[in-house]
Design an enzyme around this catalytic site. Sequence first.
Site, PDB file in Angstrom:
ATOM      1  N   CYS A  59     -11.424  -9.209  -1.590  1.00 20.16           N
ATOM      2  CA  CYS A  59     -12.316  -8.130  -1.138  1.00 20.16           C
ATOM      3  C   CYS A  59     -13.182  -7.701  -2.321  1.00 20.16           C
ATOM      4  CB  CYS A  59     -11.480  -6.946  -0.657  1.00 20.16           C
ATOM      5  SG  CYS A  59     -10.389  -6.307  -1.950  1.00 20.16           S
ATOM      6  N   CYS A 148     -10.850   0.998  -7.204  1.00 14.37           N
ATOM      7  CA  CYS A 148     -11.838   0.675  -6.173  1.00 14.37           C
ATOM      8  C   CYS A 148     -12.492   1.942  -5.604  1.00 14.37           C
ATOM      9  CB  CYS A 148     -11.132  -0.077  -5.049  1.00 14.37           C
ATOM     10  SG  CYS A 148     -12.249  -0.521  -3.706  1.00 14.37           S
ATOM     11  N   GLU A 178      -0.765   2.453  -5.067  1.00 13.61           N
ATOM     12  CA  GLU A 178      -1.924   3.202  -4.575  1.00 13.61           C
ATOM     13  C   GLU A 178      -1.487   4.520  -3.931  1.00 13.61           C
ATOM     14  OE1 GLU A 178      -4.748   1.127  -1.959  1.00 13.61           O
ATOM     15  OE2 GLU A 178      -5.042   3.048  -0.947  1.00 13.61           O
ATOM     16  N   CYS A 284     -10.824   1.375   4.653  1.00 22.24           N
ATOM     17  CA  CYS A 284     -11.500   0.461   3.728  1.00 22.24           C
ATOM     18  C   CYS A 284     -12.122  -0.643   4.571  1.00 22.24           C
ATOM     19  CB  CYS A 284     -10.476  -0.084   2.744  1.00 22.24           C
ATOM     20  SG  CYS A 284     -10.812  -1.731   2.200  1.00 22.24           S
ATOM     21  N   SER A 315       0.447  -5.616   0.493  1.00 26.29           N
ATOM     22  CA  SER A 315       0.528  -4.833   1.728  1.00 26.29           C
ATOM     23  C   SER A 315      -0.462  -5.332   2.773  1.00 26.29           C
ATOM     24  CB  SER A 315       0.260  -3.368   1.385  1.00 26.29           C
ATOM     25  OG  SER A 315       0.174  -2.594   2.532  1.00 26.29           O
TER      26      SER A 315
END
Length: 400
Positions: A59, A148, A178, A284, A315
Site C-alpha cells: 500500500c 502513515c 498501531e 484506510c 493483520s
Amino acid sequence: MLPGQPAVIYRKGLDLKDAVAGALSADYDSALVEQIKADGYRYVAGRLTVHLAHEFGFCYGVDRAVDYAYQARRRFTDRPVFLTGEIIHNPHVNDKLRAAGIRFLSDAGESTERLGPDDVVILPAFGVSVAELADFQARGCTLVDTTCGSVLNVWKNVTRYARDGFTALIHGKYKHEETRATASQALTFPGGRYLVVLDRAEADVVCDYIRGGGDRDTFLTRFAHAVSPGFDPDRDLLRVGLANQTTMLMSESLEIGVVVEQAMRDRYGDAELAAHYRAFDTICSATQERQDAVVDLLAREAVDLMVVIGGYNSSNTCNLARLCAARVPTYHIADAECLASGQTIRHRPVGVAKGVAEIQSGAWLPDGALSIGLTAGASTPNAIVGRVVQRLTELTVLPG
Ligand code: SF4
C-alpha cells in the site's frame, strides 16, 4: 548531534528517493507481476489459470515506509540506524533491512536504554506510542518518522474525542503496535479514555452495557487488557467515539459503528444521540481497496481456491484470508516456499487467534483444469507474489 540538543525529526524523507529507487526495485519488484497486470490480471500456463486481484500488495503507507528506511540507511552511513521493531509485518522485508545493517530494537540484545544523540531511529508505518516518541526525543535521537497519513488521521480524531470528553472505542487488536499507539493518543488530554474491541461479539457486550448497564467487575475482567487505566464503564461509556485500527475488516468496523450508534440511540433517543456518539471515516483506502478487490474477484471468477500471501502476523493479510475463506477454500501462505509440492502446503489457519503456528495440509491442489485466485496483503512485495506464481506454474505445468 550534541547531547542536550533537540531531536531532529524527518517526516518527508531524506531527499534520496532517486538514489534508492534502483535498490528498492531490485529487492521488491517483479517483471512477471507487471506482465500479469498488463494481461488483465490473468495468467495462463497449461492447466493453470491464475486470477490476480486488481488491488493487492504494498500500500502507499508501506511503500513510503520502506522507501524512507532505505533513504535513512543511505544517508546515515556513519551512524547506527535502528527500527523500533518490524517496519511492516513482512519477514522478508524486515530481513532485507537487517541485512542492510539496520538494527531492530525489538531484537534480543538491543535496548532503548542505550540510545543517544548519535543514533538514528526509524518509526514504523503504524507509528509508536506517545510515550515512546517522547523517550526517543528526550534521548536526542534523530528520528525518521514513517507513520502513515491514514494512521495520523485516526490519531487526530482520537485526540479530538479525548478533548471533548468522549471515550475512544477502538476496533482493533489491543496488542497490535498501531492500536497501542492510537490508544495512547486518547491519553494526551486529562480524563481521556479508550476501550479496544476485537470484533462484533465484543462490541455487542459493550452495547449491552450501554443499553442497560451490567456487572461492572465482569465487564472489566473481560476487557482487562483493553482499557485505559482507571476505566469505569458506568462513567466512560456515556459518551463514545468510534475509531479503528486501519487494517481491520472494514465491513466489521462499519457494522460495529452501526450497532454502537443504535445502542446509544436506544439509551438516549435521537435528540441526544450527538451528545453521546461520534464517528468519522477512519477507513484506510488501501485496506478497503484490497478487501473490495477480493470480493470483486470472487464474484467474477469461479476459482477452485484462493491463495493469500503475507506475513502471518499481518493483520490486513489475515483479514483478506477471512474474507476469502467465507467463500472458497483459502490458504494464507507466507511465501513461495510454503508451496512444498502438489500434495503439501504449509499455511496459517484462517480465522484463528494471532500466534497460532503454521500448519501443513495435503491434497490441496486439485487435478485437471485449475483456476486459482491470488492476492497479497499490504506488506507483501510484488517479488514474493511473482515467486508464488512461478511456483504454482512449476507444480502444475512443468514436468517432474
Ligand atoms: S494499510 Fe493503510 S494505514 Fe496501514 S500503512 Fe497501508 S495505507 Fe497506511
